[in-house]
Design a protein around this motif. Structure first.
Motif, mmCIF file in Angstrom:
data_model
loop_
_atom_site.group_PDB
_atom_site.id
_atom_site.type_symbol
_atom_site.label_atom_id
_atom_site.label_comp_id
_atom_site.label_asym_id
_atom_site.label_seq_id
_atom_site.Cartn_x
_atom_site.Cartn_y
_atom_site.Cartn_z
ATOM 1 N N ALA A 57 0.872 -1.136 0.003
ATOM 2 C CA ALA A 57 -0.025 -0.086 -0.189
ATOM 3 C C ALA A 57 0.801 1.248 -0.147
ATOM 4 C CB ALA A 57 -0.976 0.073 1.248
ATOM 5 N N TRP A 58 1.959 1.165 0.578
ATOM 6 C CA TRP A 58 2.822 2.396 0.761
ATOM 7 C C TRP A 58 3.353 2.737 -0.587
ATOM 8 C CZ3 TRP A 58 4.128 6.124 4.248
ATOM 9 C CH2 TRP A 58 5.261 6.700 4.274
ATOM 10 N N CYS A 59 4.134 1.687 -1.138
ATOM 11 C CA CYS A 59 4.649 1.880 -2.563
ATOM 12 C C CYS A 59 3.729 2.259 -3.548
ATOM 13 C CB CYS A 59 5.373 0.648 -2.859
ATOM 14 S SG CYS A 59 6.789 0.287 -1.820
ATOM 15 N N ALA A 60 2.456 2.104 -3.450
ATOM 16 C CA ALA A 60 1.376 2.424 -4.397
ATOM 17 C C ALA A 60 1.151 3.889 -4.384
ATOM 18 C CB ALA A 60 0.194 1.606 -4.078
ATOM 19 N N PRO A 104 21.204 6.773 6.699
ATOM 20 C CA PRO A 104 20.470 6.783 7.872
ATOM 21 C C PRO A 104 19.067 6.665 7.554
ATOM 22 C CG PRO A 104 20.950 8.989 7.250
ATOM 23 C CD PRO A 104 21.778 8.184 6.316
ATOM 24 N N ALA A 105 18.239 6.338 8.485
ATOM 25 C CA ALA A 105 16.809 5.804 8.405
ATOM 26 C C ALA A 105 15.797 6.424 9.521
ATOM 27 C CB ALA A 105 16.519 4.423 8.239
ATOM 28 N N ILE A 106 14.537 6.561 9.009
ATOM 29 C CA ILE A 106 13.405 6.650 10.055
ATOM 30 C C ILE A 106 12.929 5.230 10.578
ATOM 31 C CG2 ILE A 106 11.273 7.544 10.483
ATOM 32 C CD1 ILE A 106 11.595 9.241 8.147
ATOM 33 N N VAL A 107 13.299 5.017 11.705
ATOM 34 C CA VAL A 107 12.746 3.590 12.121
ATOM 35 C C VAL A 107 11.548 3.541 12.762
ATOM 36 C CG1 VAL A 107 13.727 1.743 13.850
ATOM 37 C CG2 VAL A 107 15.169 3.455 13.066
ATOM 38 N N VAL A 108 10.786 2.480 12.247
ATOM 39 C CA VAL A 108 9.432 2.140 12.590
ATOM 40 C C VAL A 108 9.267 1.065 12.971
ATOM 41 C CG1 VAL A 108 7.189 2.181 11.525
ATOM 42 C CG2 VAL A 108 8.657 3.624 10.463
ATOM 43 N N ALA A 109 8.943 0.719 14.270
ATOM 44 C CA ALA A 109 9.142 -0.435 15.138
ATOM 45 C C ALA A 109 7.618 -0.899 15.773
ATOM 46 C CB ALA A 109 10.085 -0.352 16.557
ATOM 47 N N GLN A 110 7.332 -2.051 15.640
ATOM 48 C CA GLN A 110 6.096 -2.493 15.933
ATOM 49 C C GLN A 110 6.138 -3.154 17.335
ATOM 50 O OE1 GLN A 110 2.871 -2.687 14.803
ATOM 51 N NE2 GLN A 110 2.144 -3.836 16.360
ATOM 52 N N GLY A 111 5.186 -2.624 18.289
ATOM 53 C CA GLY A 111 4.819 -3.297 19.658
ATOM 54 C C GLY A 111 6.129 -3.319 20.343
ATOM 55 N N PRO A 275 -8.070 4.028 14.473
ATOM 56 C CA PRO A 275 -8.704 2.681 14.736
ATOM 57 C C PRO A 275 -7.875 1.366 14.530
ATOM 58 C CG PRO A 275 -9.343 4.224 12.573
ATOM 59 C CD PRO A 275 -8.090 4.758 13.232
ATOM 60 N N GLY A 276 -8.251 0.437 15.450
ATOM 61 C CA GLY A 276 -7.525 -0.609 15.419
ATOM 62 C C GLY A 276 -7.339 -1.089 16.822
ATOM 63 N N ARG A 277 -6.210 -1.967 17.136
ATOM 64 C CA ARG A 277 -5.907 -2.497 18.512
ATOM 65 C C ARG A 277 -4.569 -2.632 18.497
ATOM 66 N NH1 ARG A 277 -8.104 -7.881 21.440
ATOM 67 N NH2 ARG A 277 -7.446 -7.200 23.628
ATOM 68 N N ASN A 278 -3.911 -3.767 18.220
ATOM 69 C CA ASN A 278 -2.568 -3.812 18.414
ATOM 70 C C ASN A 278 -1.572 -3.989 17.303
ATOM 71 O OD1 ASN A 278 -2.764 -3.361 21.225
ATOM 72 N ND2 ASN A 278 -3.361 -5.560 21.636
ATOM 73 N N VAL A 279 -1.984 -4.157 16.165
ATOM 74 C CA VAL A 279 -1.158 -4.470 14.840
ATOM 75 C C VAL A 279 -1.524 -3.488 13.805
ATOM 76 C CG1 VAL A 279 -0.615 -6.806 15.239
ATOM 77 C CG2 VAL A 279 -2.817 -6.512 14.498
ATOM 78 N N LEU A 280 -1.307 -2.198 13.961
ATOM 79 C CA LEU A 280 -2.034 -1.240 13.222
ATOM 80 C C LEU A 280 -1.535 -1.091 11.926
ATOM 81 C CD1 LEU A 280 -1.681 1.833 15.734
ATOM 82 C CD2 LEU A 280 -3.837 0.320 15.228
ATOM 83 N N PRO A 281 -0.184 -1.713 11.651
ATOM 84 C CA PRO A 281 0.162 -1.655 9.979
ATOM 85 C C PRO A 281 -0.659 -2.641 9.370
ATOM 86 C CG PRO A 281 2.000 -1.416 11.508
ATOM 87 C CD PRO A 281 0.791 -1.804 12.514
ATOM 88 N N TYR A 282 -1.117 -3.509 10.033
ATOM 89 C CA TYR A 282 -1.934 -4.689 9.045
ATOM 90 C C TYR A 282 -3.402 -4.447 9.122
ATOM 91 C CZ TYR A 282 -2.767 -9.076 7.289
ATOM 92 O OH TYR A 282 -3.417 -10.382 6.673
ATOM 93 N N GLU A 283 -3.763 -4.033 10.374
ATOM 94 C CA GLU A 283 -5.306 -3.834 10.438
ATOM 95 C C GLU A 283 -6.026 -2.527 10.291
ATOM 96 O OE1 GLU A 283 -6.848 -4.190 14.682
ATOM 97 O OE2 GLU A 283 -5.164 -3.545 15.498
ATOM 98 N N THR A 285 -4.216 -0.337 7.837
ATOM 99 C CA THR A 285 -3.009 0.190 7.039
ATOM 100 C C THR A 285 -3.272 1.563 6.311
ATOM 101 O OG1 THR A 285 -2.970 -2.178 6.198
ATOM 102 C CG2 THR A 285 -1.927 -0.408 5.042
ATOM 103 N N ALA A 286 -4.453 1.983 5.860
ATOM 104 C CA ALA A 286 -4.738 3.290 5.355
ATOM 105 C C ALA A 286 -4.269 4.387 6.357
ATOM 106 C CB ALA A 286 -6.115 3.322 4.789
ATOM 107 N N ALA A 287 -4.957 4.209 7.626
ATOM 108 C CA ALA A 287 -4.933 5.175 8.702
ATOM 109 C C ALA A 287 -3.319 5.048 9.129
ATOM 110 C CB ALA A 287 -5.803 4.857 9.647
ATOM 111 N N PHE A 288 -2.643 3.978 9.409
ATOM 112 C CA PHE A 288 -1.344 4.068 9.566
ATOM 113 C C PHE A 288 -0.405 4.889 8.689
ATOM 114 C CE2 PHE A 288 2.982 2.307 10.186
ATOM 115 C CZ PHE A 288 2.878 2.027 11.488
ATOM 116 N N ILE A 289 -0.655 4.560 7.308
ATOM 117 C CA ILE A 289 0.064 5.193 6.521
ATOM 118 C C ILE A 289 -0.272 6.787 6.510
ATOM 119 C CG2 ILE A 289 0.361 5.509 3.785
ATOM 120 C CD1 ILE A 289 0.010 2.521 3.523
ATOM 121 N N ALA A 290 -1.439 7.196 6.440
ATOM 122 C CA ALA A 290 -1.630 8.663 6.640
ATOM 123 C C ALA A 290 -1.066 9.320 7.554
ATOM 124 C CB ALA A 290 -3.022 8.911 6.532
ATOM 125 N N ALA A 291 -0.985 8.651 8.907
ATOM 126 C CA ALA A 291 0.012 9.246 10.013
ATOM 127 C C ALA A 291 1.308 9.432 9.758
ATOM 128 C CB ALA A 291 -0.532 8.381 11.291
#
Length: 310
Positions: A57-60, A104-111, A275-283, A285-291
């Motif tokens: 979704a991101w690469c689109a 260098p990078a922006i680090v995105v870590a889950q949970g 919206p969602g609970r604990n696995v936001l990139p998966y459940e 995705t659109a809202a996570f990408i927007a943020a």
């Protein structure tokens, strides 16, 4: 900007210790956009493909490249019988950025893998331009410190025949579906075929149990509160509105409480509840990408990237 989805490049890195790890590159690292380094969670069946729905979704819609490694002990990376710690994974990620990517990078870590990102920022701060934490643990959990003795005791227990029996049960479809519905997703119907296939494939290798044992032994629980207070990188905190917990002393914490607890301590941050609970990139995705897109637009322009890599 609309970008055609891409097939990732799969590459291999090797640490000075000889341990090999696999990582993917989505997009073009020469675009002048600071890449995102995606850190997957650790658990039964979890590996770099946790991010695949997000990556597609991101690469689109963005030309900002993505770097997606398998942490040691997971996926297609080497799997040793040792109690992996956030420091072990941070050293791997530092090698990836410094030697393999050379950016260098922006680090995105889950949970609960947030500590690996924090440890990376401690040992190689110049490699971490920003941080985004997706569904980090409750503040009372993240600031708690597990003693080395407690960690060793749990590690020995999980490495016993009882731990093996647990792993065998934990990778059954019944357990994986039930755990996902009860602990990870806001809605049970979101635990779909794609998710179950992801977990089934990731748990197929028996040696992956050692990373799971290390995580369950709470090697990551090292009292991170004071260290988070010293972070100077721009940080995005994202919580699912369905995230909640009840501590051992009966304290109930919802997503807003959790966000406020982090925000009061971390000096350079912004946060959202999605919206969602604990696995936001998966459940979600659109809202996570927007943020994440808004966060990157505010802090990480091509000029900032060029200044950082010079």
């Amino acid at each position: 900007m609309t970008v055609t989805p891409t097939t990732p490049q799969v590459r291999q890195g090797q640490l000075p210790t000889g341990e090999r790890y696999i990582y993917e590159i989505w997009g073009d690292l020469t675009t002048g956009q600071t890449p995102l380094l995606l850190v997957h969670p650790v658990g039964v069946g979890l590996w770099r493909r946790f991010w695949q729905r997000f990556c597609q979704a991101w690469c689109a819609q963005s030309d900002r490249p993505l770097i997606v490694p398998d942490l040691l002990g997971c996926g297609d990376s080497d799997m040793d019988q040792k109690p992996y710690s956030p420091q072990n994974w941070a050293e791997q990620l530092a090698h990836l950025l410094q030697i393999e990517i050379q950016q260098p990078a922006i680090v995105v870590a889950q949970g609960a893998l947030m500590p690996a990102a924090v440890a990376l920022a401690e040992i190689q701060p110049e490699l971490v331009l920003g941080l985004a934490f997706s569904g980090p643990p409750a503040w009372r959990v993240i600031e708690r410190k597990q003693t080395a003795q407690q960690q060793r005791r749990l590690w020995r227990l999980f490495c016993s025949p009882l731990g093996w029996l647990f792993f065998q049960y934990a990778r059954t479809p019944f357990f994986l579906r039930r755990f996902s519905q009860r602990q990870l997703f806001a809605r049970a119907e979101q635990v779909d075929r794609e998710w179950m296939q992801l977990l089934a494939e990731g748990s197929r290798k028996k040696a992956s149990r050692h990373a799971v044992y290390a995580f369950l032994s709470r090697n990551w629980q090292q009292g991170w509160g004071d260290r988070l207070a010293k972070m100077t990188q721009p940080t995005l905190l994202l919580f699912g509105e369905g995230a909640s917990s009840i501590s051992r002393d009966g304290w109930k914490e919802d997503a807003r409480d959790r966000l406020q607890a982090y925000a009061q301590v971390m000096p350079c941050n912004q946060g959202q509840i999605l919206p969602g609970r604990n696995v936001l990139p998966y459940e979600a995705t659109a809202a996570f990408i927007a943020a994440l897109t808004e966060f990157c637009a505010n802090y990480f322009t091509p000029q900032q990237f060029n200044d950082a890599v010079q």
